[in-house]
Design an enzyme around this catalytic site. Sequence first.
Site, PDB file in Angstrom:
ATOM      1  N   LYS A 151      56.426  46.052  45.918  1.00  0.00           N
ATOM      2  CA  LYS A 151      55.040  46.176  46.391  1.00  0.00           C
ATOM      3  C   LYS A 151      54.612  44.896  47.103  1.00  0.00           C
ATOM      4  O   LYS A 151      54.372  43.870  46.490  1.00  0.00           O
ATOM      5  CB  LYS A 151      54.065  46.452  45.240  1.00  0.00           C
ATOM      6  N   GLU A 195      56.506  33.840  39.014  1.00  0.00           N
ATOM      7  CA  GLU A 195      56.415  32.609  39.822  1.00  0.00           C
ATOM      8  C   GLU A 195      54.950  32.487  40.200  1.00  0.00           C
ATOM      9  O   GLU A 195      54.447  33.293  40.987  1.00  0.00           O
ATOM     10  CB  GLU A 195      57.338  32.739  41.032  1.00  0.00           C
ATOM     11  N   CYS A 248      52.343  27.754  46.792  1.00  0.00           N
ATOM     12  CA  CYS A 248      52.176  27.554  45.355  1.00  0.00           C
ATOM     13  C   CYS A 248      52.547  26.125  44.961  1.00  0.00           C
ATOM     14  O   CYS A 248      52.072  25.612  43.959  1.00  0.00           O
ATOM     15  CB  CYS A 248      53.005  28.565  44.587  1.00  0.00           C
ATOM     16  N   GLU A 287      43.754  25.642  41.392  1.00  0.00           N
ATOM     17  CA  GLU A 287      44.540  25.804  42.606  1.00  0.00           C
ATOM     18  C   GLU A 287      43.608  26.273  43.727  1.00  0.00           C
ATOM     19  O   GLU A 287      42.956  27.303  43.608  1.00  0.00           O
ATOM     20  CB  GLU A 287      45.628  26.850  42.362  1.00  0.00           C
TER      21      GLU A 287
HETATM   22  P1  NDP Z   1      47.251  37.898  43.451  1.00  0.00           P
HETATM   23  O1  NDP Z   1      47.936  37.245  42.319  1.00  0.00           O
HETATM   24  O2  NDP Z   1      46.108  38.787  43.186  1.00  0.00           O
HETATM   25  O3  NDP Z   1      48.293  38.753  44.346  1.00  0.00           O
HETATM   26  C1  NDP Z   1      49.686  38.697  44.272  1.00  0.00           C
HETATM   27  C2  NDP Z   1      50.259  40.097  44.236  1.00  0.00           C
HETATM   28  O4  NDP Z   1      49.864  40.743  43.027  1.00  0.00           O
HETATM   29  C3  NDP Z   1      49.763  40.999  45.363  1.00  0.00           C
HETATM   30  O5  NDP Z   1      50.800  41.876  45.749  1.00  0.00           O
HETATM   31  C4  NDP Z   1      48.643  41.758  44.676  1.00  0.00           C
HETATM   32  O6  NDP Z   1      48.345  42.976  45.293  1.00  0.00           O
HETATM   33  C5  NDP Z   1      49.236  41.981  43.307  1.00  0.00           C
HETATM   34  N1  NDP Z   1      48.260  42.285  42.266  1.00  0.00           N
HETATM   35  C6  NDP Z   1      46.949  41.975  42.219  1.00  0.00           C
HETATM   36  N2  NDP Z   1      46.384  42.435  41.082  1.00  0.00           N
HETATM   37  C7  NDP Z   1      47.361  43.065  40.396  1.00  0.00           C
HETATM   38  C8  NDP Z   1      47.420  43.751  39.155  1.00  0.00           C
HETATM   39  N3  NDP Z   1      46.346  43.880  38.374  1.00  0.00           N
HETATM   40  N4  NDP Z   1      48.592  44.269  38.752  1.00  0.00           N
HETATM   41  C9  NDP Z   1      49.692  44.137  39.515  1.00  0.00           C
HETATM   42  N5  NDP Z   1      49.707  43.514  40.709  1.00  0.00           N
HETATM   43  C10 NDP Z   1      48.557  42.970  41.145  1.00  0.00           C
HETATM   44  O7  NDP Z   1      46.832  36.777  44.477  1.00  0.00           O
HETATM   45  P2  NDP Z   1      45.605  36.801  45.500  1.00  0.00           P
HETATM   46  O8  NDP Z   1      46.082  37.373  46.749  1.00  0.00           O
HETATM   47  O9  NDP Z   1      44.382  37.402  44.903  1.00  0.00           O
HETATM   48  O10 NDP Z   1      45.349  35.248  45.633  1.00  0.00           O
HETATM   49  C11 NDP Z   1      44.565  34.615  44.633  1.00  0.00           C
HETATM   50  C12 NDP Z   1      45.105  33.256  44.294  1.00  0.00           C
HETATM   51  O11 NDP Z   1      46.419  33.417  43.761  1.00  0.00           O
HETATM   52  C13 NDP Z   1      45.302  32.324  45.472  1.00  0.00           C
HETATM   53  O12 NDP Z   1      44.134  31.661  45.803  1.00  0.00           O
HETATM   54  C14 NDP Z   1      46.345  31.405  44.907  1.00  0.00           C
HETATM   55  O13 NDP Z   1      45.716  30.452  44.090  1.00  0.00           O
HETATM   56  C15 NDP Z   1      47.213  32.302  44.038  1.00  0.00           C
HETATM   57  N6  NDP Z   1      48.426  32.768  44.725  1.00  0.00           N
HETATM   58  C16 NDP Z   1      49.606  32.202  44.370  1.00  0.00           C
HETATM   59  C17 NDP Z   1      50.744  32.572  45.037  1.00  0.00           C
HETATM   60  C18 NDP Z   1      52.062  31.966  44.701  1.00  0.00           C
HETATM   61  O14 NDP Z   1      52.927  31.920  45.566  1.00  0.00           O
HETATM   62  N7  NDP Z   1      52.287  31.566  43.466  1.00  0.00           N
HETATM   63  C19 NDP Z   1      50.740  33.510  46.143  1.00  0.00           C
HETATM   64  C20 NDP Z   1      49.452  34.122  46.398  1.00  0.00           C
HETATM   65  C21 NDP Z   1      48.350  33.720  45.703  1.00  0.00           C
HETATM   66  P3  NDP Z   1      47.272  43.081  46.483  1.00  0.00           P
HETATM   67  O15 NDP Z   1      47.308  41.793  47.235  1.00  0.00           O
HETATM   68  O16 NDP Z   1      47.798  44.182  47.268  1.00  0.00           O
HETATM   69  O17 NDP Z   1      45.978  43.349  45.834  1.00  0.00           O
END
Ligand code: NDP
Length: 502
Positions: A199, A274, A308, A405
């Site tokens: 996904k 991660e 990250c 973050e």
């Molecule tokens: P999320 O953690 O929400 O998104 C990461 C993935 O998880 C996306 O595919 C998202 O889907 C999915 N997701 C969201 N909610 C759920 C759930 N309840 N169950 C299963 N999967 C889920 O990150 P955000 O895009 O909201 O970003 C928010 C913050 O997260 C950023 O500001 C940053 O701090 C951190 N982040 C960290 C990353 C890393 O590389 N470690 C990468 C991205 C964000 P969808 O986007 O389709 O809703």
Amino acid sequence: MSLATAEIRLDERVTKFVKERRKLLIGGQWVDAASGATFPVYNPATGEVIAHAAEGDKQDIDRAVQAARRAFESGGWPRLTPSERGRLVWKLGDLILEHLEELAQLESLDNGKPIGVARAADVPLAADLFHYMAGWATKIEGNTIPLSVPYAPGVKFHAYTLREPVGVVGQIIPWNFPLLMAAWKLGPALATGCTVVLKPAEETPLSALRLGELIQEAGFPDGVVNIITGFGETAGAALAAHPGIDKVAFTGSTEVGKLILQAATNDLKKVSLELGGKSPNVVLRDADLDLAISGTASAIFFNHGQCCCAGSRLFVHESIFDELVGGVADAAKKIKVGPGLDPNTQMGPMVSEIQFNRVCGYLESGLSEGANAVAGGKRLGGEGYFVEPTVLVDTKPDMKVIQEEIFGPVVAAIPFKELDDDLVRAANDTVYGLAAGVWTKDIGKAHSLAGMLKAGTVWINCYNIFDAALPFGGYKQSGWGREMGHDVLDLYTQKKAVCMAL
Ligand code: NDP
């Protein structure tokens, strides 16, 4: 600071790809969501809709998991030899390189990252990951183990271990490196013989969908990789909770990582995570200043700070603080910010309106609590999601901009007096432990500090160095397990002990 503008002309294949409504990949077929719903995909440089993708939900996840289960248990995939499997994974790496320009354009259009970065880093690194993992397919080995069973005197045993694929894997990936994150997840799963339901993030589904087509072109059997675009709360949550999934691999926020874990407790799925970071980047007084200035600036501003492992807390020895921070601020002011598709752009927009508002909210919070911006500090331009590269000083340890973050181009510079326990304590004083940087010419200090920093990766006199062979992952709340290198194979295999009385 003003925005750059002259964009490249898009490849015809990219224009065509975004024009067609994008579907889900289930069991080797491109299909609409069962509900028929779609969602818009935006260009973050303008806020305009560039494509529509199928909005998969629980029903589609269920169909995809069934297809992945069938592909795991019967059909062509389990019958392939490790060498044949490895060749498919290698071929996928080759196809990515053949389509480098197209994939780089899609990535830049969808995510906003500079086209030059997508060409030089995202796409080649994704190809290299598949090439690296292809070699592992033939090297997933067990051991023979001599036994001494005390309650069976005189009996001889032949005991050995097998490493078997963990099964059907659900993989949920973020938007900051959409293609590369898909590669990090798919590469080891395919090399070890698992099947996958992937996904992608709702913000950036396009490159993963194009990768799905290349997976078919490489000749992977139907159902080995299934791709469900949609939202986290629906499709993502259904995948994490699905009883037909043996393991979930997630990259994203620590907050959602905890939800994934809760969803997986029902049937005790294996989970790897991660997650976020708030990485310290420590510049000692003897550091090569020019190197440290350019390195610490790029540690935070690369990928617009949407990394990250971004070096977001910059600890600088007080004797060089003004010079180093002045240098980073000058570098920040010189960065050319603009649409990713302009070849002159060095930093693109935040990926989405939500992320833009989140970063601006942190800037307001830091400035209102007494921090000062020596570069940047606000949004840039009136359209799209651009933020000025920002250097904050005069922060306090308990401010949100120090503890949380930000995931944007914002670094907080903090002076320190000595390389002592106080510095190490401050550097380690967050819930995260993903990465850290050390800048010094003293190799003894470099390695002793590397030992004291609680982080899964420590870079010395460099930053953001990634390689398919180098394991990456977090201490503390930055995650569980390691991606890349041979360590990642442990996440996708399980060991079986076989013991025979002779
Ligand atoms: P999320 O953690 O929400 O998104 C990461 C993935 O998880 C996306 O595919 C998202 O889907 C999915 N997701 C969201 N909610 C759920 C759930 N309840 N169950 C299963 N999967 C889920 O990150 P955000 O895009 O909201 O970003 C928010 C913050 O997260 C950023 O500001 C940053 O701090 C951190 N982040 C960290 C990353 C890393 O590389 N470690 C990468 C991205 C964000 P969808 O986007 O389709 O809703």
